[in-house]
Design a protein around this motif. Structure first.
Motif, PDB file in Angstrom:
ATOM      1  N   VAL A  15       0.827  -1.212   0.000  1.00 62.07           N
ATOM      2  CA  VAL A  15       0.000   0.000   0.000  1.00 62.07           C
ATOM      3  C   VAL A  15       0.860   1.262   0.000  1.00 62.07           C
ATOM      4  O   VAL A  15       0.434   2.300  -0.482  1.00 62.07           O
ATOM      5  N   MET A  16       2.084   1.153   0.505  1.00 59.17           N
ATOM      6  CA  MET A  16       2.984   2.308   0.497  1.00 59.17           C
ATOM      7  C   MET A  16       3.608   2.547  -0.881  1.00 59.17           C
ATOM      8  O   MET A  16       3.754   3.678  -1.307  1.00 59.17           O
ATOM      9  N   PHE A  17       3.982   1.456  -1.569  1.00 59.26           N
ATOM     10  CA  PHE A  17       4.780   1.593  -2.783  1.00 59.26           C
ATOM     11  C   PHE A  17       4.113   1.051  -4.044  1.00 59.26           C
ATOM     12  O   PHE A  17       4.697   1.125  -5.120  1.00 59.26           O
ATOM     13  N   GLY A  18       2.915   0.481  -3.926  1.00 60.86           N
ATOM     14  CA  GLY A  18       2.156   0.076  -5.094  1.00 60.86           C
ATOM     15  C   GLY A  18       2.308  -1.373  -5.499  1.00 60.86           C
ATOM     16  O   GLY A  18       3.074  -2.135  -4.902  1.00 60.86           O
ATOM     17  N   PRO A  19       1.581  -1.754  -6.555  1.00 59.46           N
ATOM     18  CA  PRO A  19       1.508  -3.157  -6.967  1.00 59.46           C
ATOM     19  C   PRO A  19       2.808  -3.739  -7.501  1.00 59.46           C
ATOM     20  O   PRO A  19       3.091  -4.916  -7.282  1.00 59.46           O
ATOM     21  N   VAL A  20       3.628  -2.954  -8.186  1.00 62.81           N
ATOM     22  CA  VAL A  20       4.895  -3.488  -8.715  1.00 62.81           C
ATOM     23  C   VAL A  20       5.806  -3.865  -7.550  1.00 62.81           C
ATOM     24  O   VAL A  20       6.380  -4.962  -7.521  1.00 62.81           O
ATOM     25  N   ALA A  21       5.920  -2.973  -6.571  1.00 57.96           N
ATOM     26  CA  ALA A  21       6.721  -3.286  -5.381  1.00 57.96           C
ATOM     27  C   ALA A  21       6.116  -4.479  -4.651  1.00 57.96           C
ATOM     28  O   ALA A  21       6.848  -5.378  -4.218  1.00 57.96           O
ATOM     29  N   GLY A  22       4.804  -4.518  -4.518  1.00 50.31           N
ATOM     30  CA  GLY A  22       4.144  -5.618  -3.814  1.00 50.31           C
ATOM     31  C   GLY A  22       4.437  -6.966  -4.446  1.00 50.31           C
ATOM     32  O   GLY A  22       4.794  -7.926  -3.753  1.00 50.31           O
ATOM     33  N   VAL A  23       4.303  -7.054  -5.758  1.00 53.09           N
ATOM     34  CA  VAL A  23       4.541  -8.336  -6.429  1.00 53.09           C
ATOM     35  C   VAL A  23       6.008  -8.748  -6.322  1.00 53.09           C
ATOM     36  O   VAL A  23       6.317  -9.913  -6.049  1.00 53.09           O
ATOM     37  N   LEU A  24       6.932  -7.806  -6.496  1.00 54.52           N
ATOM     38  CA  LEU A  24       8.357  -8.149  -6.456  1.00 54.52           C
ATOM     39  C   LEU A  24       8.826  -8.505  -5.048  1.00 54.52           C
ATOM     40  O   LEU A  24       9.617  -9.435  -4.867  1.00 54.52           O
ATOM     41  N   ILE A  25       8.348  -7.792  -4.036  1.00 56.97           N
ATOM     42  CA  ILE A  25       8.699  -8.131  -2.653  1.00 56.97           C
ATOM     43  C   ILE A  25       8.204  -9.545  -2.336  1.00 56.97           C
ATOM     44  O   ILE A  25       8.941 -10.352  -1.753  1.00 56.97           O
ATOM     45  N   GLY A  26       6.972  -9.854  -2.726  1.00 52.38           N
ATOM     46  CA  GLY A  26       6.425 -11.186  -2.474  1.00 52.38           C
ATOM     47  C   GLY A  26       7.198 -12.273  -3.195  1.00 52.38           C
ATOM     48  O   GLY A  26       7.542 -13.304  -2.605  1.00 52.38           O
ATOM     49  N   GLY A  83       3.483 -13.358  -4.659  1.00 49.90           N
ATOM     50  CA  GLY A  83       3.511 -12.242  -5.600  1.00 49.90           C
ATOM     51  C   GLY A  83       2.112 -11.755  -5.942  1.00 49.90           C
ATOM     52  O   GLY A  83       1.858 -10.548  -6.011  1.00 49.90           O
ATOM     53  N   VAL A  84       1.195 -12.687  -6.143  1.00 54.27           N
ATOM     54  CA  VAL A  84      -0.203 -12.327  -6.430  1.00 54.27           C
ATOM     55  C   VAL A  84      -0.789 -11.547  -5.261  1.00 54.27           C
ATOM     56  O   VAL A  84      -1.466 -10.530  -5.453  1.00 54.27           O
ATOM     57  N   PHE A  85      -0.510 -11.994  -4.038  1.00 55.58           N
ATOM     58  CA  PHE A  85      -1.001 -11.268  -2.857  1.00 55.58           C
ATOM     59  C   PHE A  85      -0.476  -9.830  -2.854  1.00 55.58           C
ATOM     60  O   PHE A  85      -1.238  -8.878  -2.690  1.00 55.58           O
TER      61      PHE A  85
END
Length: 183
Positions: free
Chosen positions: A49-60, A84-86
């Motif tokens: 939520v802080m950095f968006g979907p691209v960051a979310g998928v890559l972190i996961g 990554g989907v989460f």
């Protein structure tokens, strides 16, 4: 608030490292084999939520792959992809939750938690078991049991840890218009 590419790249690196540490050293075994009560998804939801979907998928993806690799059993791609989907799905609501701007009230808490619940259901009760069956020929009953237990425990830990991270971070940011010039 738009993040710079440099901030996003740094967030991905830091987020993946923290995801790894939490997932490797701060997870609790569940009664279901190869399924843990995970603490890292609260952090992943916060970062998404802080950095968006691209960051979310890559972190996961990166964080989960590192966890699996560190155990020495190889990378279990079905669950890595589910992480990554989460991160992707939670990141898609980043424009509706204003944590970075110091706002995280009741409506934001509701939006954040509805998003994380839907994202966990999709990731762990659909994506992970289906990919387990297709990629590894896992028995359906085992794959779905692991997915349901993992998803349910992730929903609870994300509701607690993720919400607390968002509330705490928002509290550190000055509210818009709250600063007054001294006379």
């Amino acid at each position: 608030m738009k993040n710079s590419p440099v901030k996003t790249i740094v967030a991905i690196g830091v987020g993946a490292a923290l995801f790894f540490v939490l997932g490797r050293f701060v997870s609790i075994p569940s009664p279901v084999p190869n399924t843990n009560i995970a603490t890292q998804y609260g952090l992943l939801a916060f970062m998404a939520v802080m950095f968006g979907p691209v960051a979310g998928v890559l972190i996961g993806l990166i964080g989960h792959a590192l966890i699996d690799f560190s155990y020495g059993w190889g990378i279990w791609w079905s669950w890595v992809i589910a992480s990554g989907v989460f991160g992707l799905l939670v990141g898609l609501v980043s424009s509706r939750v204003k944590v970075a701007e110091g706002e995280f009230g009741k409506k934001d808490i509701l939006v954040f938690n509805l998003a994380q619940i839907v994202a966990h259901v999709v990731a762990w009760i659909v994506v992970a078991p289906v990919l387990d069956i297709l990629m590894y020929a896992e028995p359906a009953n085992k794959a779905f049991l692991q997915g349901v237990v993992g998803g349910a425990s992730n929903i609870v830990t994300t509701a607690i840890i993720g919400t607390l991270l968002c509330v705490a971070y928002a509290a550190t940011k000055p509210k818009k218009g709250s600063l007054k010039e001294e006379e």
